[in-house]
Every structure is written in C-alpha cells, then in structure tokens.
Write a protein that holds these residues in place. Structure first.
Motif, PDB file in Angstrom:
ATOM      1  N   HIS A  74       8.525 -13.682   5.982  1.00 23.93           N
ATOM      2  CA  HIS A  74       9.394 -12.551   5.960  1.00 23.93           C
ATOM      3  C   HIS A  74      10.421 -12.369   7.125  1.00 23.93           C
ATOM      4  N   TRP A  75      10.134 -12.871   8.276  1.00 22.86           N
ATOM      5  CA  TRP A  75      11.076 -13.017   9.362  1.00 22.86           C
ATOM      6  C   TRP A  75      11.977 -13.953   9.154  1.00 22.86           C
ATOM      7  N   ALA A  76      11.628 -15.066   8.585  1.00 18.65           N
ATOM      8  CA  ALA A  76      12.410 -16.259   8.159  1.00 18.65           C
ATOM      9  C   ALA A  76      13.412 -15.620   6.869  1.00 18.65           C
ATOM     10  N   ARG A  77      12.875 -15.147   5.990  1.00 16.11           N
ATOM     11  CA  ARG A  77      13.834 -14.645   4.848  1.00 16.11           C
ATOM     12  C   ARG A  77      15.047 -13.316   5.379  1.00 16.11           C
ATOM     13  N   LEU A  78      14.383 -12.793   6.460  1.00 15.02           N
ATOM     14  CA  LEU A  78      15.402 -11.975   7.048  1.00 15.02           C
ATOM     15  C   LEU A  78      16.453 -12.506   7.806  1.00 15.02           C
ATOM     16  N   ALA A  79      16.048 -13.540   8.467  1.00 16.18           N
ATOM     17  CA  ALA A  79      16.906 -14.234   9.271  1.00 16.18           C
ATOM     18  C   ALA A  79      18.019 -15.095   8.661  1.00 16.18           C
ATOM     19  N   ASP A  80      17.566 -15.571   7.513  1.00 14.72           N
ATOM     20  CA  ASP A  80      18.224 -16.386   6.791  1.00 14.72           C
ATOM     21  C   ASP A  80      19.238 -15.564   5.907  1.00 14.72           C
ATOM     22  N   ALA A  82      20.625 -12.631   6.784  1.00 20.39           N
ATOM     23  CA  ALA A  82      21.633 -12.209   8.035  1.00 20.39           C
ATOM     24  C   ALA A  82      22.595 -13.302   8.267  1.00 20.39           C
ATOM     25  N   TRP A  83      21.983 -14.452   8.316  1.00 17.91           N
ATOM     26  CA  TRP A  83      23.013 -15.660   8.834  1.00 17.91           C
ATOM     27  C   TRP A  83      23.873 -15.862   7.582  1.00 17.91           C
ATOM     28  N   CYS A  84      23.603 -15.835   6.216  1.00 12.14           N
ATOM     29  CA  CYS A  84      24.104 -15.821   5.276  1.00 12.14           C
ATOM     30  C   CYS A  84      24.980 -14.660   4.677  1.00 12.14           C
ATOM     31  N   GLU A  85      25.044 -13.630   5.678  1.00 10.48           N
ATOM     32  CA  GLU A  85      25.808 -12.753   5.613  1.00 10.48           C
ATOM     33  C   GLU A  85      25.528 -11.779   4.299  1.00 10.48           C
ATOM     34  N   ARG A  86      24.065 -11.613   3.601  1.00 12.84           N
ATOM     35  CA  ARG A  86      23.621 -10.962   2.849  1.00 12.84           C
ATOM     36  C   ARG A  86      22.863  -9.719   3.101  1.00 12.84           C
ATOM     37  N   ASN A  87      22.605  -8.803   2.449  1.00 16.37           N
ATOM     38  CA  ASN A  87      21.779  -7.612   2.711  1.00 16.37           C
ATOM     39  C   ASN A  87      20.560  -7.726   2.243  1.00 16.37           C
ATOM     40  N   ASP A  88      20.600  -8.359   0.935  1.00 21.24           N
ATOM     41  CA  ASP A  88      19.432  -8.689   0.212  1.00 21.24           C
ATOM     42  C   ASP A  88      18.659  -9.781   0.689  1.00 21.24           C
ATOM     43  N   LEU A  89      17.248  -9.880   0.668  1.00 24.14           N
ATOM     44  CA  LEU A  89      16.203 -10.939   1.032  1.00 24.14           C
ATOM     45  C   LEU A  89      16.108 -11.740  -0.329  1.00 24.14           C
ATOM     46  N   HIS A  90      16.348 -13.137  -0.119  1.00 26.39           N
ATOM     47  CA  HIS A  90      16.212 -14.257  -1.116  1.00 26.39           C
ATOM     48  C   HIS A  90      14.860 -14.702  -1.013  1.00 26.39           C
ATOM     49  N   ASP A  91      14.136 -15.197  -2.132  1.00 24.95           N
ATOM     50  CA  ASP A  91      12.949 -15.876  -1.861  1.00 24.95           C
ATOM     51  C   ASP A  91      12.986 -17.284  -1.526  1.00 24.95           C
ATOM     52  N   VAL A 112      14.814  -0.507  11.681  1.00 27.33           N
ATOM     53  CA  VAL A 112      15.393   0.851  11.662  1.00 27.33           C
ATOM     54  C   VAL A 112      14.663   1.824  10.869  1.00 27.33           C
ATOM     55  N   ASP A 113      14.137   3.010  11.409  1.00 29.03           N
ATOM     56  CA  ASP A 113      13.435   3.621  10.575  1.00 29.03           C
ATOM     57  C   ASP A 113      12.404   2.987   9.434  1.00 29.03           C
ATOM     58  N   GLY A 114      11.807   2.004  10.021  1.00 26.85           N
ATOM     59  CA  GLY A 114      10.705   1.375   9.192  1.00 26.85           C
ATOM     60  C   GLY A 114      11.553   0.136   8.199  1.00 26.85           C
ATOM     61  N   GLU A 115      12.504  -0.079   8.364  1.00 27.61           N
ATOM     62  CA  GLU A 115      13.010  -1.057   7.640  1.00 27.61           C
ATOM     63  C   GLU A 115      13.548  -2.200   8.440  1.00 27.61           C
ATOM     64  N   ALA A 116      13.262  -3.449   7.959  1.00 27.60           N
ATOM     65  CA  ALA A 116      13.418  -4.802   8.809  1.00 27.60           C
ATOM     66  C   ALA A 116      14.858  -4.889   8.887  1.00 27.60           C
ATOM     67  N   PRO A 138      23.847  -7.418   7.716  1.00 31.39           N
ATOM     68  CA  PRO A 138      25.226  -6.678   7.785  1.00 31.39           C
ATOM     69  C   PRO A 138      25.161  -5.245   7.977  1.00 31.39           C
ATOM     70  N   LYS A 139      24.416  -4.635   6.901  1.00 30.51           N
ATOM     71  CA  LYS A 139      24.281  -3.201   6.946  1.00 30.51           C
ATOM     72  C   LYS A 139      23.835  -2.459   8.408  1.00 30.51           C
ATOM     73  N   PHE A 140      23.083  -3.211   9.158  1.00 28.96           N
ATOM     74  CA  PHE A 140      22.645  -2.793  10.404  1.00 28.96           C
ATOM     75  C   PHE A 140      23.427  -3.027  11.640  1.00 28.96           C
TER      76      PHE A 140
END
Length: 174
Positions: A74-80, A82-91, A112-116, A138-140
């Motif tokens: 989950h950490w890697a998907r979130l970082a990836d 964000a680095w790719c300028e996406r708000n949605d997490l890809h598998d 933020v309020d429970g959301e990664a 981006p949204k955060f």
C-alpha cells in the motif's frame, strides 16, 4: 571506471524513462559520453545536509503519521501514484515504485482524516540519515504533510544526527 554503455544496456526494455544523475564530482568525460549516447540534460539536483535539530511533532489538524512495517504494498502504491501525478492508486507499480518497494528504508505514511495521502522514507547508513520517498497525492498537496513527515523523520534521527536530502533547486522540497 563507469561504463555508460553497460548502464544503458541494463535499462533497455526495463524502463521507458529513466534518468542519469551526474554528481558535480564526476569527470567531465561522463557528461560528454552521455551526450554522445543521446541523453539530454534535464535538471539539476542539490544535496542538502544538516545536523538535525530538536524536532516538534505538531501535526496539522486531521493528520496522523504512522510507520509502515510488514506488507509495504500500500505504501509503494501510494508513493508511486503520487510520483506519477495520479490521485488514484494502481495495482501495477512503475519501475520507480518497484525500486522503492525493495530499498532498505523505514517507511512512513501520512493520513488526512483517515485517508492515506503521503509517503516518506528514512534510510540510515552508519548513523547518518537520508530522507527519501517523499510523495503526496495531488489532491492533498499544500496541507503541510511533507513538513509533518520531515519533522517525524528528524525526530526519528534524533537531535545532532547528520541528515541529508536530494532536491530540485527552487522546488517546494528544496
């Protein structure tokens, strides 16, 4: 000696876009060789280093930071993302996300309020620390998450520890 042809061959077919980072301490011949291979200078990075101060762990409202251990997917998907300028997490992770997943580091995630929302990592080598893995969806952005993650990592390193980060000159990170 550094063989640019060997490095170029290694990345062939593994990555569509990768960068060669040349330190100012490298021979001018490396840059000349890179130009001959068709590489184009893109940006400069600077290494910032300091002795860690006593750090305050005040968090922005609704923000929580936790260290990620065990399954790092989950950490890697979130970082990836964000680095790719996406708000949605890809598998599927990009090559940089795959590298981040296996690097020897402690990893942190801001919620933020429970959301990664953001990631950061801390690498310790011989009592010295490197801050890496900074990424915010981006949204955060603009909510102080990286400042909070930096303060957490400064706290983990401890007052007086040698810490460093690589950043683009003039960037928010810089």
């Amino acid at each position: 000696s550094f063989d640019l042809g060997e490095v170029d061959a290694f990345f062939e077919g593994k990555a569509d876009n990768w960068e060669l980072i040349v330190t100012p301490f490298e021979s001018n011949s490396l840059m000349a060789g890179a130009l001959k291979f068709g590489y184009v200078p893109d940006h400069f990075e600077s290494v910032l280093a300091m002795s860690a101060p006593q750090s305050e762990l005040a968090m922005p409202r609704g923000v929580e930071i936790s260290e990620v251990t065990g399954d790092l997917t989950h950490w890697a998907r979130l970082a990836d993302s964000a680095w790719c300028e996406r708000n949605d997490l890809h598998d599927e992770l990009s090559w940089i996300g795959q590298i981040a997943l296996v690097s020897p580091a402690r990893r942190f995630m801001a919620f933020v309020d429970g959301e990664a929302a953001a990631t950061a990592s801390l690498v310790e080598i011989d009592g010295m620390f490197m801050f890496a893995g900074a990424a915010t969806l981006p949204k955060f952005r603009g909510k102080g998450l990286q400042t909070a993650l930096t303060n957490r990592r400064l706290s983990e390193a401890g007052p007086g520890a040698f810490v460093q980060v690589v950043a683009l000159p003039g960037s928010q990170s810089h």
